[in-house]
Design an enzyme around this catalytic site. Structure first.
Site, PDB file in Angstrom:
ATOM      1  N   ARG A 231       0.820  -1.225   0.000  1.00  0.00           N
ATOM      2  CA  ARG A 231       0.000   0.000   0.000  1.00  0.00           C
ATOM      3  C   ARG A 231       0.847   1.265   0.000  1.00  0.00           C
ATOM      4  O   ARG A 231       0.499   2.260   0.638  1.00  0.00           O
ATOM      5  CB  ARG A 231      -0.957   0.031   1.203  1.00  0.00           C
TER       6      ARG A 231
ATOM      7  N   ARG B  54      -3.859   6.721   0.463  1.00  0.00           N
ATOM      8  CA  ARG B  54      -4.407   7.957   1.029  1.00  0.00           C
ATOM      9  C   ARG B  54      -3.460   8.741   1.914  1.00  0.00           C
ATOM     10  O   ARG B  54      -3.709   9.915   2.182  1.00  0.00           O
ATOM     11  CB  ARG B  54      -5.690   7.647   1.798  1.00  0.00           C
TER      12      ARG B  54
ATOM     13  N   ARG C 277      -7.123  10.968  -6.790  1.00  0.00           N
ATOM     14  CA  ARG C 277      -8.376  10.275  -6.477  1.00  0.00           C
ATOM     15  C   ARG C 277      -9.554  11.217  -6.700  1.00  0.00           C
ATOM     16  O   ARG C 277     -10.585  10.834  -7.245  1.00  0.00           O
ATOM     17  CB  ARG C 277      -8.297   9.799  -5.016  1.00  0.00           C
TER      18      ARG C 277
ATOM     19  N   ASP D   4      -6.614  -3.255  -7.492  1.00  0.00           N
ATOM     20  CA  ASP D   4      -7.164  -3.837  -6.260  1.00  0.00           C
ATOM     21  C   ASP D   4      -7.457  -5.313  -6.502  1.00  0.00           C
ATOM     22  O   ASP D   4      -7.675  -5.728  -7.635  1.00  0.00           O
ATOM     23  CB  ASP D   4      -8.449  -3.113  -5.838  1.00  0.00           C
TER      24      ASP D   4
ATOM     25  N   TYR E 106     -14.573 -11.709   0.398  1.00  0.00           N
ATOM     26  CA  TYR E 106     -15.269 -10.457   0.045  1.00  0.00           C
ATOM     27  C   TYR E 106     -16.504 -10.747  -0.795  1.00  0.00           C
ATOM     28  O   TYR E 106     -17.539 -10.109  -0.645  1.00  0.00           O
ATOM     29  CB  TYR E 106     -14.326  -9.507  -0.706  1.00  0.00           C
TER      30      TYR E 106
HETATM   31  O1  CP3 Z   1       0.060   0.500  -3.255  1.00  0.00           O
HETATM   32  C1  CP3 Z   1      -0.347  -0.687  -3.352  1.00  0.00           C
HETATM   33  O2  CP3 Z   1      -0.102  -1.579  -2.498  1.00  0.00           O
HETATM   34  C2  CP3 Z   1      -1.092  -1.103  -4.611  1.00  0.00           C
HETATM   35  C3  CP3 Z   1      -2.489  -1.022  -4.587  1.00  0.00           C
HETATM   36  C4  CP3 Z   1      -3.358  -1.925  -3.719  1.00  0.00           C
HETATM   37  C5  CP3 Z   1      -4.607  -1.489  -3.210  1.00  0.00           C
HETATM   38  N1  CP3 Z   1      -5.228  -2.537  -2.632  1.00  0.00           N
HETATM   39  C6  CP3 Z   1      -5.121  -0.120  -3.337  1.00  0.00           C
HETATM   40  C7  CP3 Z   1      -6.264   0.329  -2.500  1.00  0.00           C
HETATM   41  C8  CP3 Z   1      -3.213  -3.262  -3.356  1.00  0.00           C
HETATM   42  C9  CP3 Z   1      -2.048  -4.210  -3.579  1.00  0.00           C
HETATM   43  C10 CP3 Z   1      -4.412  -3.653  -2.671  1.00  0.00           C
HETATM   44  C11 CP3 Z   1      -4.670  -5.011  -2.179  1.00  0.00           C
HETATM   45  C12 CP3 Z   1      -5.884  -5.272  -1.400  1.00  0.00           C
HETATM   46  N2  CP3 Z   1      -7.145  -4.751  -1.588  1.00  0.00           N
HETATM   47  C13 CP3 Z   1      -5.942  -6.233  -0.360  1.00  0.00           C
HETATM   48  C14 CP3 Z   1      -4.805  -7.122   0.092  1.00  0.00           C
HETATM   49  C15 CP3 Z   1      -3.844  -6.434   0.973  1.00  0.00           C
HETATM   50  C16 CP3 Z   1      -4.395  -6.102   2.348  1.00  0.00           C
HETATM   51  O3  CP3 Z   1      -4.501  -4.900   2.635  1.00  0.00           O
HETATM   52  O4  CP3 Z   1      -4.671  -7.040   3.110  1.00  0.00           O
HETATM   53  C17 CP3 Z   1      -7.268  -6.230   0.119  1.00  0.00           C
HETATM   54  C18 CP3 Z   1      -7.819  -7.081   1.254  1.00  0.00           C
HETATM   55  C19 CP3 Z   1      -8.018  -5.298  -0.677  1.00  0.00           C
HETATM   56  C20 CP3 Z   1      -9.473  -4.991  -0.583  1.00  0.00           C
HETATM   57  C21 CP3 Z   1      -9.732  -3.573  -0.269  1.00  0.00           C
HETATM   58  N3  CP3 Z   1      -9.497  -2.517  -1.125  1.00  0.00           N
HETATM   59  C22 CP3 Z   1     -10.246  -3.051   0.942  1.00  0.00           C
HETATM   60  C23 CP3 Z   1     -10.629  -3.871   2.158  1.00  0.00           C
HETATM   61  C24 CP3 Z   1     -10.317  -1.664   0.778  1.00  0.00           C
HETATM   62  C25 CP3 Z   1     -10.870  -0.674   1.754  1.00  0.00           C
HETATM   63  C26 CP3 Z   1      -9.976  -0.466   2.902  1.00  0.00           C
HETATM   64  C27 CP3 Z   1      -9.377   0.887   2.855  1.00  0.00           C
HETATM   65  O5  CP3 Z   1      -8.162   1.001   3.136  1.00  0.00           O
HETATM   66  O6  CP3 Z   1     -10.141   1.828   2.579  1.00  0.00           O
HETATM   67  C28 CP3 Z   1      -9.800  -1.348  -0.505  1.00  0.00           C
HETATM   68  C29 CP3 Z   1      -9.647   0.019  -1.092  1.00  0.00           C
HETATM   69  C30 CP3 Z   1      -8.280   0.423  -1.519  1.00  0.00           C
HETATM   70  N4  CP3 Z   1      -7.424  -0.373  -2.258  1.00  0.00           N
HETATM   71  C31 CP3 Z   1      -7.646   1.673  -1.280  1.00  0.00           C
HETATM   72  C32 CP3 Z   1      -6.390   1.629  -1.913  1.00  0.00           C
HETATM   73  C33 CP3 Z   1      -5.356   2.711  -1.993  1.00  0.00           C
HETATM   74  C34 CP3 Z   1      -8.281   2.870  -0.564  1.00  0.00           C
HETATM   75  C35 CP3 Z   1      -9.229   3.454  -1.558  1.00  0.00           C
HETATM   76  C36 CP3 Z   1      -9.517   4.904  -1.445  1.00  0.00           C
HETATM   77  O7  CP3 Z   1      -8.810   5.712  -2.098  1.00  0.00           O
HETATM   78  O8  CP3 Z   1     -10.508   5.229  -0.785  1.00  0.00           O
END
Ligand code: CP3
Length: 342
Positions: free
Chosen positions: A23, A27, A36, A73, A149
């Site tokens: 990540r 944000r 975004r 994602d 999910y």
């Molecule tokens: O920078 C990176 O690592 C690359 C991008 C990336 C994202 N999600 C962007 C993202 C990667 C590799 C992921 C993987 C991901 N997504 C996982 C596995 C890793 C982990 O964290 O366990 C999972 C479970 C998800 C599912 C997911 N996506 C959730 C549960 C959420 C909401 C949680 C949150 O932090 O808001 C997301 C959204 C998400 N994916 C965001 C980002 C940057 C936040 C989105 C936003 O801008 O609001």
């Protein structure tokens, strides 16, 4: 093969260890929040190559990490299979839940390649733009984590819906997993074809299953995914992240065929060094909360981790993702601590 990240995945040690952070685009970065806002929704970021490329490169430009991870994602896979997926600010992902074999039967690969085409276009552009030193990582969620999910319809504390389905109708749930294995192979192979250097499989919910079910729904599907990808791309390094697997890290490392494992925050490094297959590269595992506190405590944690992993190929990373409340300056300090050591 000059990229330090890839040299480590091929079994060499490197001092200081190469670094990237799960990540690392997100944000906590003001430039991400700007992109975004311009893109509109989260999925618009993922599916517009201009934006996906821009956001992927933000942490590389700011910090000079050794690897970029494609901005996307794990939930683009259910989206590509025809499930309704949306991301609501502040709530996280919302999916129309798939609770039984009949609902799972509505999903298919028919529209998959078309929905995901912009993701591969972003990879092609990134692989052209990154220099000779920075690797590009593609990724997917593991079938079990993505199924969590899909069945729960979003995030969950108790995993009751996905366990009710998988424990109550293992054959029906197995059909959903089979579909996810096929989709994941397709998705990872397409990223490889578009030019990523390595792949990571996120099994973020590995930690919620008993040992027997872990073998059925974590080990076996990931082994099939690894075999499927390697049938097309025999050389590509694949990292697995079975968060919360505890002592099951051992079978995970031994039986999936993965190149390397990413260690979560709770894995004791002396135990991992003594027990993981000899020579297997590891990635990890500083607590992301050290990025909230910073300072000497963080510096000491970096030293301890580098010291503990010195006899293995090691990629420095977090034990989970960067928290959104992280100060970007603290990330710079973390990299400083690591790189001053050489
Ligand atoms: O920078 C990176 O690592 C690359 C991008 C990336 C994202 N999600 C962007 C993202 C990667 C590799 C992921 C993987 C991901 N997504 C996982 C596995 C890793 C982990 O964290 O366990 C999972 C479970 C998800 C599912 C997911 N996506 C959730 C549960 C959420 C909401 C949680 C949150 O932090 O808001 C997301 C959204 C998400 N994916 C965001 C980002 C940057 C936040 C989105 C936003 O801008 O609001």
């Amino acid at each position: 093969m000059a990229k330090p990240f890839l040299r480590v995945l091929s079994g060499e040690r490197h001092d200081p260890p190469p670094i990237w952070l799960m990540r690392q685009a997100g944000r906590y970065l003001p430039e991400y929040r700007q992109s975004r806002k311009r893109a509109g929704g989260f999925l618009d970021l993922c599916y517009t190559p201009e934006f996906a490329v821009e956001v992927t490169l933000q942490p590389i430009k700011r910090y000079g990490f050794d690897a970029a991870i494609l901005f996307s994602d794990i939930l683009v896979v259910p989206d590509g299979l025809g499930q309704d997926v949306s991301f609501i600010e502040g709530t996280g992902p919302i999916l129309t839940p798939v609770r039984d074999v009949d609902q799972a039967g509505m999903l298919s690969m028919a529209g998959f390649d078309e929905v995901l085409a912009p993701v591969y276009e972003a990879v092609r552009r990134l692989s052209r733009e990154l220099g000779d030193e920075t690797a590009l990582i593609g990724f997917a969620g593991a079938p079990w984590t993505v199924a969590c999910y899909m069945v729960e319809g979003g995030t969950t504390r108790d995993f009751h819906a996905v366990k009710s389905f998988s424990y109550g109708d293992p054959e029906g749930f197995g059909k959903l997993i089979d579909l996810l294995v096929e989709a994941t192979i397709r998705h990872l192979s397409a990223q490889a074809a578009a030019g990523v250097d390595a792949l990571q499989i996120f099994e973020s919910h590995a930690g919620v299953l008993p040992a027997t079910e872990f073998k059925t729904w974590v080990i076996d599907p990931i082994r099939r995914v690894v075999e499927g990808v390697r049938a097309n791309w025999p050389e590509i390094p694949i990292i697995g992240f079975p968060r919360g697997a505890g002592p099951m890290y051992l079978v995970f490392a031994e039986e999936t065929g993965l190149t390397a494992v990413s260690l979560d925050v709770s894995v004791p490094l002396d135990w991992a060094m003594a027990n993981l297959p000899s020579g297997m590269p590891v990635q990890g595992n500083i607590d992301p909360a050290y990025l909230l506190s910073g300072g000497d405590g963080m510096a000491r944690s970096v030293d301890r981790i580098v010291e503990a992993c010195r006899d293995r190929p090691h990629i420095f990373n977090l034990g989970h993702g960067v928290d959104k409340n992280t100060d970007p300056e603290t990330v710079a300090q973390l990299i400083g601590c690591l790189r001053k050591k050489s």
